[in-house]
Design an enzyme around this catalytic site. Structure first.
Site, PDB file in Angstrom:
ATOM      1  N   GLU A  34      21.998 -48.093 -17.893  1.00 49.31           N
ATOM      2  CA  GLU A  34      20.576 -47.959 -17.571  1.00 49.31           C
ATOM      3  C   GLU A  34      20.341 -46.647 -16.835  1.00 49.31           C
ATOM      4  O   GLU A  34      20.437 -46.608 -15.600  1.00 49.31           O
ATOM      5  CB  GLU A  34      20.128 -49.118 -16.674  1.00 49.31           C
ATOM      6  CG  GLU A  34      20.178 -50.461 -17.333  1.00 49.31           C
ATOM      7  CD  GLU A  34      19.107 -51.404 -16.785  1.00 49.31           C
ATOM      8  OE1 GLU A  34      18.409 -52.008 -17.585  1.00 49.31           O
ATOM      9  OE2 GLU A  34      18.972 -51.501 -15.549  1.00 49.31           O
ATOM     10  N   HIS A  38      22.024 -53.369 -10.090  1.00 50.36           N
ATOM     11  CA  HIS A  38      20.796 -52.784 -10.658  1.00 50.36           C
ATOM     12  C   HIS A  38      20.318 -51.627  -9.762  1.00 50.36           C
ATOM     13  O   HIS A  38      20.378 -51.715  -8.545  1.00 50.36           O
ATOM     14  CB  HIS A  38      19.704 -53.857 -10.774  1.00 50.36           C
ATOM     15  CG  HIS A  38      18.579 -53.401 -11.636  1.00 50.36           C
ATOM     16  ND1 HIS A  38      17.618 -52.526 -11.180  1.00 50.36           N
ATOM     17  CD2 HIS A  38      18.272 -53.656 -12.928  1.00 50.36           C
ATOM     18  CE1 HIS A  38      16.770 -52.271 -12.161  1.00 50.36           C
ATOM     19  NE2 HIS A  38      17.146 -52.945 -13.241  1.00 50.36           N
TER      20      HIS A  38
END
Ligand code: PGA
Length: 259
Positions: free
Chosen positions: A172, A95
């Protein structure tokens, strides 16, 4: 079937709040035809997992990180294998918040990914360009994300197909994530195009069968429908909206309605 993973990040504040939220997810997941996954922070994860082992199994449980070893002198780290044995099936890796705040490198993400996958967890591997790369244009974005993903899945070729198929990707774009200032969700057609490109590339260069790629970055109840109209998007990784009951409900219900 779509996959919708909800990343609670470092929320909510109390265990009681986490339990209440979790019950909402359990009910929604039991009535959904899509795969709903919730990823609470570690301080709630194992407790919720024990609750869930006695309750419905429709709701997938995931961690927000794991380590690259499963045993030994690694203070503060968490074993992928022990998570799997406890009943946790997914783990978010790479992430951008961990890359930014904890200086996680592609090499670290790669080691974590290999350990997670050989421990039979299903990793959700995040990739995406930041604002500076995005501003340079499409060619730079493609180059950056291919390099980032190639580094993260290095050594992957030698794994059995069953393990390779467990990998889920999440595009993302860093500039689209709600916690970053000036954020705005990607345009659904741009996100769909990037995801299509990545899928073609993963099939041709890495011999993956039919890679699943989610979109993440400011997904909410209002824009979810527009993203769902992009056939290449296999689901979502949702952050901020995952803490708001009505948003979660809308995202899951819209996904059910359109699939
Ligand atoms: P966001 O977060 O939905 O709050 O933008 C997504 C993520 O960071 O995974």
């Amino acid at each position: 079937m779509k996959t919708i993973a909800f990343n609670w990040k470092l929320n909510p504040q109390t265990e009681k709040q986490a339990e209440v939220l979790f019950e909402i997810y359990s009910d929604l997941a039991a009535n959904s035809k899509n795969q709903v996954i919730v990823c609470p922070p570690f301080e709630y994860l194992f407790g919720l997992c024990r609750r869930q082992n006695h309750g419905n199994r429709y709701l997938g449980l995931g961690a927000q990180d794991c380590f690259w070893e499963n045993l030994g002198p690694f203070t503060g780290e968490v074993s992928a294998l022990n998570m799997k044995l406890a009943g946790i099936d997914y783990v978010i890796l790479g992430h951008s918040e961990r890359r930014i705040h904890l200086k996680e490198t592609d090499e670290m993400v790669n080691r974590k990914l290999l350990n997670a996958i050989t421990s039979e967890l299903r990793p959700i591997l995040c990739f995406g360009e930041d604002a500076a790369v995005h501003e340079k244009g499409e060619a730079s974005v493609k180059k950056f994300i291919k390099k980032q993903v190639a580094a993260a899945i290095k050594g992957f070729e030698s794994l059995p197909l069953s393990q390779k198929n467990n990998l889920i990707f999440a595009y993302e774009p860093v500039w689209a994530i709600s916690g970053n200032s000036g954020n705005v969700a990607d345009s659904p057609s741009d996100a769909g195009a990037v995801i299509r490109l990545m899928k073609d590339w993963l099939v041709s260069d890495f011999k993956l069968q039919s890679p699943r790629v989610l979109y993440g970055g400011s997904v909410n109840g209002k824009n979810v429908q527009a993203f769902l109209s992009q056939e290449n998007i296999d689901g979502f990784l949702v952050g901020k909206a995952s803490l708001v009951k009505d948003e979660v409900k809308k995202i899951i219900e819209e996904t059910d309605r359109m699939n």
